[in-house]
Design an enzyme around this catalytic site. Structure first.
Site, PDB file in Angstrom:
ATOM      1  N   HIS A  65       0.870  -1.179   0.000  1.00  0.00           N
ATOM      2  CA  HIS A  65       0.000   0.000   0.000  1.00  0.00           C
ATOM      3  C   HIS A  65       0.904   1.225   0.000  1.00  0.00           C
ATOM      4  O   HIS A  65       1.667   1.425   0.944  1.00  0.00           O
ATOM      5  CB  HIS A  65      -0.907  -0.008   1.237  1.00  0.00           C
ATOM      6  CG  HIS A  65      -1.773  -1.238   1.318  1.00  0.00           C
ATOM      7  ND1 HIS A  65      -3.040  -1.280   0.784  1.00  0.00           N
ATOM      8  CD2 HIS A  65      -1.536  -2.468   1.821  1.00  0.00           C
ATOM      9  CE1 HIS A  65      -3.564  -2.490   0.976  1.00  0.00           C
ATOM     10  NE2 HIS A  65      -2.663  -3.230   1.602  1.00  0.00           N
ATOM     11  N   ARG A  67      -0.366   4.337  -0.506  1.00  0.00           N
ATOM     12  CA  ARG A  67      -1.212   5.404   0.093  1.00  0.00           C
ATOM     13  C   ARG A  67      -1.416   6.654  -0.756  1.00  0.00           C
ATOM     14  O   ARG A  67      -2.147   7.555  -0.334  1.00  0.00           O
ATOM     15  CB  ARG A  67      -0.681   5.827   1.470  1.00  0.00           C
ATOM     16  CG  ARG A  67      -0.541   4.700   2.480  1.00  0.00           C
ATOM     17  CD  ARG A  67      -1.861   4.042   2.783  1.00  0.00           C
ATOM     18  NE  ARG A  67      -1.750   3.093   3.901  1.00  0.00           N
ATOM     19  CZ  ARG A  67      -2.452   1.982   4.002  1.00  0.00           C
ATOM     20  NH1 ARG A  67      -3.331   1.652   3.053  1.00  0.00           N
ATOM     21  NH2 ARG A  67      -2.316   1.180   5.029  1.00  0.00           N
ATOM     22  N   ASN A  97      -6.757   0.416  -2.838  1.00  0.00           N
ATOM     23  CA  ASN A  97      -7.591   1.075  -1.815  1.00  0.00           C
ATOM     24  C   ASN A  97      -7.028   2.436  -1.385  1.00  0.00           C
ATOM     25  O   ASN A  97      -6.788   2.693  -0.217  1.00  0.00           O
ATOM     26  CB  ASN A  97      -7.814   0.162  -0.605  1.00  0.00           C
ATOM     27  CG  ASN A  97      -6.521  -0.253   0.077  1.00  0.00           C
ATOM     28  OD1 ASN A  97      -5.446  -0.197  -0.511  1.00  0.00           O
ATOM     29  ND2 ASN A  97      -6.620  -0.666   1.319  1.00  0.00           N
ATOM     30  N   HIS A 182      -8.480 -10.995  -1.118  1.00  0.00           N
ATOM     31  CA  HIS A 182      -8.289 -10.848   0.324  1.00  0.00           C
ATOM     32  C   HIS A 182      -9.408 -11.702   0.917  1.00  0.00           C
ATOM     33  O   HIS A 182     -10.555 -11.266   0.967  1.00  0.00           O
ATOM     34  CB  HIS A 182      -8.424  -9.365   0.690  1.00  0.00           C
ATOM     35  CG  HIS A 182      -8.532  -9.084   2.154  1.00  0.00           C
ATOM     36  ND1 HIS A 182      -7.654  -8.271   2.814  1.00  0.00           N
ATOM     37  CD2 HIS A 182      -9.424  -9.502   3.078  1.00  0.00           C
ATOM     38  CE1 HIS A 182      -7.999  -8.199   4.100  1.00  0.00           C
ATOM     39  NE2 HIS A 182      -9.076  -8.929   4.281  1.00  0.00           N
ATOM     40  N   HIS A 235      -1.894 -12.634   1.158  1.00  0.00           N
ATOM     41  CA  HIS A 235      -1.508 -12.733   2.581  1.00  0.00           C
ATOM     42  C   HIS A 235      -2.185 -13.879   3.338  1.00  0.00           C
ATOM     43  O   HIS A 235      -2.873 -13.672   4.329  1.00  0.00           O
ATOM     44  CB  HIS A 235      -1.742 -11.405   3.306  1.00  0.00           C
ATOM     45  CG  HIS A 235      -3.037 -10.692   2.992  1.00  0.00           C
ATOM     46  ND1 HIS A 235      -4.259 -11.291   3.096  1.00  0.00           N
ATOM     47  CD2 HIS A 235      -3.283  -9.431   2.572  1.00  0.00           C
ATOM     48  CE1 HIS A 235      -5.202 -10.424   2.766  1.00  0.00           C
ATOM     49  NE2 HIS A 235      -4.639  -9.284   2.426  1.00  0.00           N
ATOM     50  N   ASP A 307       2.741  -6.986   2.148  1.00  0.00           N
ATOM     51  CA  ASP A 307       1.546  -6.277   2.635  1.00  0.00           C
ATOM     52  C   ASP A 307       1.967  -5.028   3.422  1.00  0.00           C
ATOM     53  O   ASP A 307       1.354  -4.689   4.441  1.00  0.00           O
ATOM     54  CB  ASP A 307       0.633  -7.186   3.469  1.00  0.00           C
ATOM     55  CG  ASP A 307      -0.775  -6.598   3.641  1.00  0.00           C
ATOM     56  OD1 ASP A 307      -1.059  -5.533   3.038  1.00  0.00           O
ATOM     57  OD2 ASP A 307      -1.582  -7.193   4.375  1.00  0.00           O
ATOM     58  N   HIS A 311       0.810   3.464   8.271  1.00  0.00           N
ATOM     59  CA  HIS A 311      -0.208   4.303   8.925  1.00  0.00           C
ATOM     60  C   HIS A 311       0.517   5.374   9.726  1.00  0.00           C
ATOM     61  O   HIS A 311       1.584   5.111  10.278  1.00  0.00           O
ATOM     62  CB  HIS A 311      -1.077   3.473   9.875  1.00  0.00           C
ATOM     63  CG  HIS A 311      -1.986   2.512   9.190  1.00  0.00           C
ATOM     64  ND1 HIS A 311      -3.089   2.926   8.471  1.00  0.00           N
ATOM     65  CD2 HIS A 311      -1.955   1.163   9.088  1.00  0.00           C
ATOM     66  CE1 HIS A 311      -3.696   1.855   7.973  1.00  0.00           C
ATOM     67  NE2 HIS A 311      -3.035   0.781   8.330  1.00  0.00           N
ATOM     68  N   GLY A 326      -2.634  -3.116   9.998  1.00  0.00           N
ATOM     69  CA  GLY A 326      -1.541  -3.020   9.039  1.00  0.00           C
ATOM     70  C   GLY A 326      -0.201  -2.698   9.664  1.00  0.00           C
ATOM     71  O   GLY A 326      -0.120  -1.979  10.652  1.00  0.00           O
TER      72      GLY A 326
HETATM   73 ZN   LIG Z   1      -5.637  -7.473   2.242  1.00  0.00          ZN
END
Ligand SMILES: [Zn+2]
Length: 427
Positions: A65, A67, A97, A182, A235, A307, A311, A326
């Site tokens: 991710h 972001r 996402n 997922h 994952h 993964d 954050h 996460g």
């Molecule tokens: Zn996931």
């Protein structure tokens, strides 16, 4: 031009393991030979002495991710890929996402434009399977494929219904894209913050059973059987899920899976009241971890994926229940994998390299090898270098890792993307 000399080239795709020189010319590999006479190479060529190091094909991370767009305080494409380079990754697949969700070609193009302007390594975007990842209607998958996505997923949650999954998989099959799931049953997951078991009871935290994941994997495999589209389980954390993937592979179905370093090194017994131990899927039982390690060693698991889920400090420094799921993962992945697989004697070095290179490449329908004409993406690492990971020194903007202060034997030493040295360890 860059001449990499005296390294131990480990190239699982060619079943090659031996000392060799590698010459990079422009963005491609020009030559691989036991000895390349530097006097025959153009005088302007740089040289890299890789004595004592492993020279591997460039590592690929199937799951991260970054972001951006939308949550730049946590990470950007620039900072995330700098952390990836420090972890030895030459290409990373970023999940859709973001805000807005990458569910149409203009967001895909935005990500690729930002990557071209700021990224340290290759960025391969993954598109949303459904509009807004809301699980109702198909996203603009074909247009995103044209723009450059390499897979589709509604990561963060599974594709909402079997009917929609069937629709997505039929579509993805016609476009030759893998569907990344997922896998989690929403009703069993609801309210959970960790794995259900003696540890969750002791901590008084709401847990979810392993079946939460396996039930969804079973559904996904059934739809794979129906559509024959490529299914990739993200994952994966539970032994039961791995058994389902094994069985699907035995039946010749195009099913693959990945495991993260935190799932093959930690267990629910490690969880404390510290949100750096909160991730989804949560840390599993000891039996699950042993099963995952066996799957990584025997070839049932196709790839190690981080993964990496950054954050901000503010969002993570709250009660365990309220913190987002996460952990970050780029910079510690190789050290953890060396420890758990190679130094422990569970798997040979070539298998570890495969899990970071040819394995994830295969999931994407790509190749990853060190041969003439191939892209000049290489990961140079040491199996012996001793170092301690300090989250405060990470290139990521975020610090949410359970591995802060952990000491490692083995480390990424240099990362080469398209013939360019993008990072080199200084100490
Ligand atoms: Zn996931």
């Amino acid at each position: 031009m860059l001449l990499i000399q005296n390294g131990r080239v480990v190239d699982p795709a060619r079943s090659f393991d031996g000392v060799a020189d590698v010459l990079l010319e422009g963005e491609r590999i020009a030559r691989v030979a036991p000895k390349i006479d530097p006097s025959l190479v153009a005088s302007g060529a740089d040289r890299f002495d890789a004595s004592g190091l492993i020279v591997a094909p460039g590592f690929i991370d199937l799951h991260c991710h970054l972001r951006e767009p939308g949550n730049e305080p946590a990470e950007t494409i620039e900072t995330g890929t700098r952390a990836a380079a420090r972890g030895g990754f030459t290409a990373v697949c970023c999940m859709p996402n973001t805000h807005p969700v990458n569910d149409n070609a203009s967001v895909t193009r935005f990500i690729l434009d930002r990557a071209a302007a700021t990224a340290a390594v290759r960025v391969w975007p993954i598109g949303a399977a459904s509009r807004g990842s809301a699980g109702e209607s198909l996203a603009e998958i074909a247009a995103m494929k044209d723009a450059g996505i390499v897979a589709v997923t509604d990561d963060g949650k599974p594709i909402a219904t079997a009917k929609l999954l069937r629709h997505v998989m039929e579509y993805a099959r016609s476009l030759d894209l893998p569907v990344i799931e997922h896998s989690e049953d929403a009703s069993l997951f609801a309210g959970a913050v960790m794995r259900e078991g003696p540890a969750s009871v002791r901590l008084g935290l709401h847990g979810m059973p392993a079946a939460t994941e396996a039930i969804c994997v079973a559904r996904d495999v059934q739809i794979c059987m129906l559509t024959r589209a490529r299914l990739h389980v993200a994952h994966m954390s539970a032994r039961e899920s791995l058994e389902l993937v094994r069985e699907a592979k035995r039946r010749g179905l195009p099913v693959t899976c990945e495991v993260t370093p935190h799932h093959f090194t930690l267990t629910d017994e490690d969880v404390v009241y510290d949100s750096r131990y909160k991730m989804n899927p949560p840390l599993a039982s000891r039996e699950d971890r042993e099963a995952l390690l066996a799957g990584l060693a025997d070839g049932s698991v196709d790839a190690i994926a981080t993964d990496h889920a950054p954050h901000t400090q503010a969002s993570k420094e709250v009660e365990f229940d309220r913190a987002p799921f996460g952990v970050t993962g780029f910079e510690t992945a190789l050290g953890l994998a060396l420890e758990a697989l190679v130094h422990s004697g569970r798997a040979p070095l070539a298998r570890l390299v495969e899990l970071f290179t040819a394995g994830p490449a295969r999931v994407l329908g790509k190749k990853r090898l060190i041969a003439e004409g191939e892209p000049a993406d290489l990961t140079l690492f040491s199996t012996e270098h001793r170092w301690t990971f300090r989250a405060a020194e990470s290139a990521s903007k975020s610090r949410n890792t359970p591995f802060d202060g952990r000491s490692f034997r083995g480390a990424p030493m240099a990362t080469i993307v398209a013939g360019r040295l993008v990072w080199r360890r200084e100490k």
